[in-house]
Design a protein around this motif. Sequence first.
Motif, short mmCIF file in Angstrom:
data_model
loop_
_atom_site.label_atom_id
_atom_site.label_comp_id
_atom_site.label_asym_id
_atom_site.label_seq_id
_atom_site.Cartn_x
_atom_site.Cartn_y
_atom_site.Cartn_z
N ILE A 262 37.18 28.57 -0.77
CA ILE A 262 36.98 27.16 -0.43
C ILE A 262 36.75 26.37 -1.71
N ASP A 263 37.63 25.43 -1.98
CA ASP A 263 37.46 24.59 -3.16
C ASP A 263 38.09 23.23 -2.90
N GLU A 264 38.23 22.44 -3.96
CA GLU A 264 38.72 21.08 -3.79
C GLU A 264 40.19 21.00 -3.36
N THR A 265 40.92 22.12 -3.43
CA THR A 265 42.32 22.11 -3.00
C THR A 265 42.49 22.49 -1.54
N THR A 266 41.43 22.97 -0.89
CA THR A 266 41.57 23.50 0.47
C THR A 266 41.95 22.41 1.46
N ALA A 267 41.20 21.32 1.50
CA ALA A 267 41.49 20.25 2.47
C ALA A 267 42.87 19.63 2.25
N PRO A 268 43.26 19.28 0.99
CA PRO A 268 44.61 18.74 0.79
C PRO A 268 45.71 19.69 1.26
N THR A 269 45.49 20.98 1.08
CA THR A 269 46.49 21.95 1.55
C THR A 269 46.61 21.91 3.06
N LEU A 270 45.47 21.86 3.76
CA LEU A 270 45.51 21.79 5.22
C LEU A 270 46.14 20.48 5.69
N HIS A 271 45.82 19.37 5.02
CA HIS A 271 46.46 18.09 5.35
C HIS A 271 47.97 18.17 5.19
N ALA A 272 48.42 18.81 4.11
CA ALA A 272 49.85 18.89 3.81
C ALA A 272 50.59 19.68 4.88
N ILE A 273 49.96 20.74 5.39
CA ILE A 273 50.60 21.55 6.44
C ILE A 273 50.80 20.70 7.69
N THR A 274 49.77 19.98 8.10
CA THR A 274 49.90 19.11 9.27
C THR A 274 50.96 18.05 9.04
N GLY A 275 50.98 17.47 7.84
CA GLY A 275 51.97 16.45 7.52
C GLY A 275 53.40 16.98 7.64
N GLY A 276 53.62 18.19 7.15
CA GLY A 276 54.95 18.79 7.25
C GLY A 276 55.34 19.03 8.70
N GLN A 277 54.39 19.48 9.50
CA GLN A 277 54.68 19.71 10.92
C GLN A 277 54.98 18.40 11.63
N ARG A 278 54.27 17.34 11.26
CA ARG A 278 54.53 16.04 11.88
C ARG A 278 55.94 15.54 11.55
N ARG A 279 56.38 15.77 10.34
CA ARG A 279 57.74 15.35 9.98
C ARG A 279 58.78 16.12 10.79
N LEU A 280 58.54 17.40 11.02
CA LEU A 280 59.46 18.20 11.82
C LEU A 280 59.49 17.75 13.27
N ASP A 281 58.39 17.20 13.74
CA ASP A 281 58.30 16.78 15.15
C ASP A 281 59.33 15.72 15.49
N ALA A 282 59.71 14.90 14.53
CA ALA A 282 60.66 13.83 14.80
C ALA A 282 62.01 14.35 15.28
N SER A 283 62.36 15.58 14.91
CA SER A 283 63.69 16.09 15.24
C SER A 283 63.66 17.51 15.80
N SER A 284 62.48 17.99 16.21
CA SER A 284 62.35 19.37 16.69
C SER A 284 61.68 19.39 18.06
N PRO A 285 62.07 20.35 18.92
CA PRO A 285 61.38 20.50 20.21
C PRO A 285 59.91 20.85 20.01
N ALA A 286 59.07 20.24 20.83
CA ALA A 286 57.63 20.47 20.70
C ALA A 286 57.29 21.95 20.90
N ARG A 287 58.00 22.63 21.81
CA ARG A 287 57.69 24.04 22.08
C ARG A 287 57.95 24.91 20.86
N GLU A 288 58.90 24.52 20.03
CA GLU A 288 59.19 25.30 18.83
C GLU A 288 58.13 25.11 17.76
N LEU A 289 57.42 23.98 17.83
CA LEU A 289 56.38 23.69 16.84
C LEU A 289 54.99 24.10 17.31
N ALA A 290 54.83 24.24 18.63
CA ALA A 290 53.48 24.40 19.18
C ALA A 290 52.78 25.66 18.66
#
Length: 428
Positions: free
Chosen positions: A125-153
Amino acid sequence: MVSALATCDVAAIVEQIRVTRGWSQAELADALGYSQSWVSRVVNGQQSLTIDQVRKIAHRLTIPVHLLRFASVGNGPAPGALARPADARAAGQDKGASTTRRRDFGKVVAMATLPLPAASANSDIDETTAPTLHAITGGQRRLDASSPARELAKAALGHLELSGRTLARARGTPFASEIAAASSEAAGFAAWLHADMADSGSARTYYRVAVDRARQAGYGLLDVYMLGSLAAFEIEAEEGQAGLTLAAEAQRRLDDTDGAVHPTARAWLSCVRALGHATLGDTAAARHELAVAERSVAQHDNAEPPWPWVFAFTEAKVASYRALAAVRLRRPNDARSAFAEAFEGGPSSSKQQAVLMVELAQAHAEAGDADEAFRLATAALRIGTSLGSERVVDRVRRFRRRHRRTKAPESDTLDEMLITHVTSALAP
């Protein structure tokens, strides 16, 4: 709690903390790093604890060890305090057990003079942990625009579990607040996906997790965003009163945030409330909220949206809510005019475009233009099925039920597509 601390009744301490923080037993187990069944036995006084376990629990729940005190040996420690033989726990008379307990108490008292583990002890756990978690959610949100929800869930739920476990390890560190915020975002996205899959029960559950972790983070705007998102979900499900109650709570929290309220936040929440009032048929209240939103988006400082909003709330966004409200208020001409303005601004994703197309179809049907209504509903269904959006498909089904006696050039095509969607879901 004072009594429990005085007797080192860890079971009572842990249970009181769980109740105070509003956790489920599963969330408590996650915070402690043990299984739920183990925690259940501890809370019910069925599981003895070692000194190391007491220290670990105190650290995970941020209980200063020096606050723990012990009753006299003659009375015996409370259940769940320290490991000891079962027969000694029942009788409290065994001399050897008393000697062992006396030594154990001495160890814990001595341990209280030692510093708790430093935050850096959690080396992952350090100062990079939260930004990394934010980035993962951000990437998944971008995929949501053109991907089925069941494939992302599945990936989204895995990420939510990861962020929750990371948050449990981060308690007591300087990074806990940011990680709680990242976990709230992950829960909010999981809720959005389940809403898109028409799984309302799961969506509500994950929205509540998102709100809870936003409050753990201590970020007022994030709390408002998640609470408002839950309100919007309830209103979309035609639970207008429940949605308005949640939106009112979000507004109170928005007014309590430090500093001036950002125009995007105010405009968005006003639009959510406008749709809630329209769902209940209150035209005057809906128009008032839309006017507040329009004034807000026109402010000069509305260019950069505040986190966690990604895009500024523009005139086109307000127009889309004005159109949705007009549909619910059965004002088709107003709805079609507002939809034209909304589409000029460009919806944020294909799924959102399909949602607006179904609503526009409803406006055309109310105005007597069945041909255009069924053309739009059919086009929306094609988008919804191609992206696996049950949210869109359900809206088209509702449209068709409302106009089940209407025939139009596209009505047979729409019916065939709806039947195909159902039968394909049943195929092995």
